[in-house]
Scaffold this motif. Sequence first.
Motif, PDB file in Angstrom:
ATOM      1  N   ASN A   1       0.872  -1.227  -0.112  1.00 19.66           N
ATOM      2  CA  ASN A   1      -0.042  -0.111   0.077  1.00 19.66           C
ATOM      3  C   ASN A   1       0.913   1.507   0.140  1.00 19.66           C
ATOM      4  OD1 ASN A   1      -2.193   1.296   0.269  1.00 19.66           O
ATOM      5  ND2 ASN A   1      -2.608   1.551   2.366  1.00 19.66           N
ATOM      6  N   ILE A   2       1.605   1.439  -1.003  1.00 19.15           N
ATOM      7  CA  ILE A   2       2.676   2.370  -1.085  1.00 19.15           C
ATOM      8  C   ILE A   2       1.982   3.865  -1.221  1.00 19.15           C
ATOM      9  CG2 ILE A   2       4.596   3.156  -2.643  1.00 19.15           C
ATOM     10  CD1 ILE A   2       4.709   0.432  -3.781  1.00 19.15           C
ATOM     11  N   GLN A   3       2.633   4.654  -0.246  1.00 22.13           N
ATOM     12  CA  GLN A   3       2.059   5.929  -0.111  1.00 22.13           C
ATOM     13  C   GLN A   3       2.298   6.992  -0.960  1.00 22.13           C
ATOM     14  OE1 GLN A   3       4.769   4.407   1.558  1.00 22.13           O
ATOM     15  NE2 GLN A   3       5.632   5.993   3.081  1.00 22.13           N
ATOM     16  N   PHE A   4       2.892   6.773  -2.146  1.00 26.47           N
ATOM     17  CA  PHE A   4       3.332   7.750  -3.269  1.00 26.47           C
ATOM     18  C   PHE A   4       2.283   7.914  -4.257  1.00 26.47           C
ATOM     19  CE2 PHE A   4       7.099   6.617  -1.120  1.00 26.47           C
ATOM     20  CZ  PHE A   4       7.577   7.782  -0.412  1.00 26.47           C
ATOM     21  N   GLU A   5       2.262   8.907  -5.075  1.00 20.86           N
ATOM     22  CA  GLU A   5       1.277   8.892  -6.268  1.00 20.86           C
ATOM     23  C   GLU A   5       1.714   8.122  -7.356  1.00 20.86           C
ATOM     24  OE1 GLU A   5       0.912  12.967  -7.054  1.00 20.86           O
ATOM     25  OE2 GLU A   5       0.122  13.492  -5.158  1.00 20.86           O
ATOM     26  N   THR A   6       0.646   7.912  -8.207  1.00 17.97           N
ATOM     27  CA  THR A   6       0.815   6.996  -9.184  1.00 17.97           C
ATOM     28  C   THR A   6       2.049   7.802 -10.324  1.00 17.97           C
ATOM     29  OG1 THR A   6      -1.294   6.251  -9.372  1.00 17.97           O
ATOM     30  CG2 THR A   6      -0.394   6.068 -11.598  1.00 17.97           C
ATOM     31  N   ASN A   7       2.743   6.956 -10.992  1.00 14.08           N
ATOM     32  CA  ASN A   7       3.716   7.381 -11.830  1.00 14.08           C
ATOM     33  C   ASN A   7       4.551   8.310 -11.139  1.00 14.08           C
ATOM     34  OD1 ASN A   7       2.286   6.173 -13.752  1.00 14.08           O
ATOM     35  ND2 ASN A   7       1.222   7.933 -14.591  1.00 14.08           N
ATOM     36  N   SER A   8       4.994   7.996  -9.979  1.00 12.92           N
ATOM     37  CA  SER A   8       6.091   8.844  -9.307  1.00 12.92           C
ATOM     38  C   SER A   8       7.413   8.564  -9.541  1.00 12.92           C
ATOM     39  CB  SER A   8       5.848   8.827  -7.809  1.00 12.92           C
ATOM     40  OG  SER A   8       4.501   9.433  -7.457  1.00 12.92           O
ATOM     41  N   PHE A   9       7.931   7.476  -9.748  1.00  8.22           N
ATOM     42  CA  PHE A   9       9.068   7.010  -9.951  1.00  8.22           C
ATOM     43  C   PHE A   9       9.927   6.635 -11.207  1.00  8.22           C
ATOM     44  CE2 PHE A   9       7.675   6.432  -5.725  1.00  8.22           C
ATOM     45  CZ  PHE A   9       8.489   7.073  -4.945  1.00  8.22           C
ATOM     46  N   ASP A  10      11.076   6.753 -11.763  1.00  8.11           N
ATOM     47  CA  ASP A  10      11.567   6.368 -12.937  1.00  8.11           C
ATOM     48  C   ASP A  10      11.932   4.910 -12.812  1.00  8.11           C
ATOM     49  OD1 ASP A  10      11.462   8.909 -14.082  1.00  8.11           O
ATOM     50  OD2 ASP A  10      13.273   9.328 -12.866  1.00  8.11           O
ATOM     51  N   ALA A  11      12.329   4.447 -11.601  1.00  7.52           N
ATOM     52  CA  ALA A  11      12.745   2.947 -11.520  1.00  7.52           C
ATOM     53  C   ALA A  11      12.442   2.632 -10.037  1.00  7.52           C
ATOM     54  CB  ALA A  11      14.223   2.866 -11.620  1.00  7.52           C
ATOM     55  N   ILE A  12      12.323   1.334  -9.605  1.00  4.55           N
ATOM     56  CA  ILE A  12      12.152   0.699  -8.558  1.00  4.55           C
ATOM     57  C   ILE A  12      12.828  -0.406  -8.462  1.00  4.55           C
ATOM     58  CG2 ILE A  12      10.568  -0.616  -7.023  1.00  4.55           C
ATOM     59  CD1 ILE A  12       8.130   0.918  -8.388  1.00  4.55           C
ATOM     60  N   THR A  13      13.613  -0.565  -7.177  1.00  4.07           N
ATOM     61  CA  THR A  13      14.352  -1.685  -6.841  1.00  4.07           C
ATOM     62  C   THR A  13      13.866  -2.290  -5.655  1.00  4.07           C
ATOM     63  OG1 THR A  13      15.826  -0.224  -5.567  1.00  4.07           O
ATOM     64  CG2 THR A  13      16.504  -0.664  -7.865  1.00  4.07           C
ATOM     65  N   VAL A  14      14.091  -3.721  -5.291  1.00  2.88           N
ATOM     66  CA  VAL A  14      13.805  -4.431  -4.225  1.00  2.88           C
ATOM     67  C   VAL A  14      14.660  -5.566  -4.177  1.00  2.88           C
ATOM     68  CG1 VAL A  14      11.766  -5.353  -5.428  1.00  2.88           C
ATOM     69  CG2 VAL A  14      11.993  -5.560  -2.961  1.00  2.88           C
ATOM     70  N   ALA A  15      15.251  -5.627  -3.136  1.00  2.00           N
ATOM     71  CA  ALA A  15      16.382  -6.841  -2.907  1.00  2.00           C
ATOM     72  C   ALA A  15      15.877  -7.753  -1.685  1.00  2.00           C
ATOM     73  CB  ALA A  15      17.649  -6.252  -2.645  1.00  2.00           C
ATOM     74  N   PHE A  16      15.624  -8.845  -1.987  1.00  2.00           N
ATOM     75  CA  PHE A  16      15.144  -9.831  -0.943  1.00  2.00           C
ATOM     76  C   PHE A  16      14.127  -9.556  -0.015  1.00  2.00           C
ATOM     77  CE2 PHE A  16      19.944  -9.583  -1.544  1.00  2.00           C
ATOM     78  CZ  PHE A  16      20.159 -10.728  -2.269  1.00  2.00           C
ATOM     79  N   GLY A  17      13.183  -9.010  -0.847  1.00  2.00           N
ATOM     80  CA  GLY A  17      11.798  -8.342  -0.085  1.00  2.00           C
ATOM     81  C   GLY A  17      10.731  -8.786  -0.596  1.00  2.00           C
TER      82      GLY A  17
END
Length: 224
Positions: A97-113
Amino acid sequence: MFNNIARKYDFLNHFLSMGIDKLWRKKAVNLLKPLQPKIVLDIATGTGDFALANLKLNPDKVIGIDISTEMLAVGREKIAKKNLQDKIELFEGDSENIQFETNSFDAITVAFGVRNFENLEKGLKEMNRVVRPGGKVVVLEFSKPRKFPVKQFYNFYFFRILPLWGRMVSKDASAYTYLPESVNAFPDGEDFLKIYEECGFTDTKQIKLSFGIASIYMGTKSKQ
């Protein structure tokens, strides 16, 4: 559980992986270089290792979110020691339930999550929502090697040695028993790619690391 092991987490990560986890993160970050992202979100950021690694991309800002307040506290201390508060900000936040607006980021990373998500599909759909069209998501996660003798060695280490050492150092009986159990239950490889695509990502691919012990999963948000 993660709050309990926060102060030992970095040491155990690097020790139990023999430092290979640093190389995995570096490779994952390098895959984003052609995109030249300026705003990056690191989900399940923990103590901020992947957020820090993302600075190699020369972004304007890296934002990390995690539900563990103690892990975030350790991460903020690391960032402050490096005087990087202007580049990296860590927030308490729910990956599903990410608290940021739609289309806010150029890239997303997630490690071991992602294997820790209560609802994997919901978490991936949230990533698809907050990344911009044409933006990329890089997931670094443990996977299950299937070839002899790596499979046999991996299973012995993961289910016998790692929980023992992890319990001795962290003083938490559950944390490093949970790790192999969660990896074993995670839908890796083609199963994950199928879920990735069902959650709205295109151009998906898996890059196996260290004989299949871990994998990088790439996905792109459609521009349409």
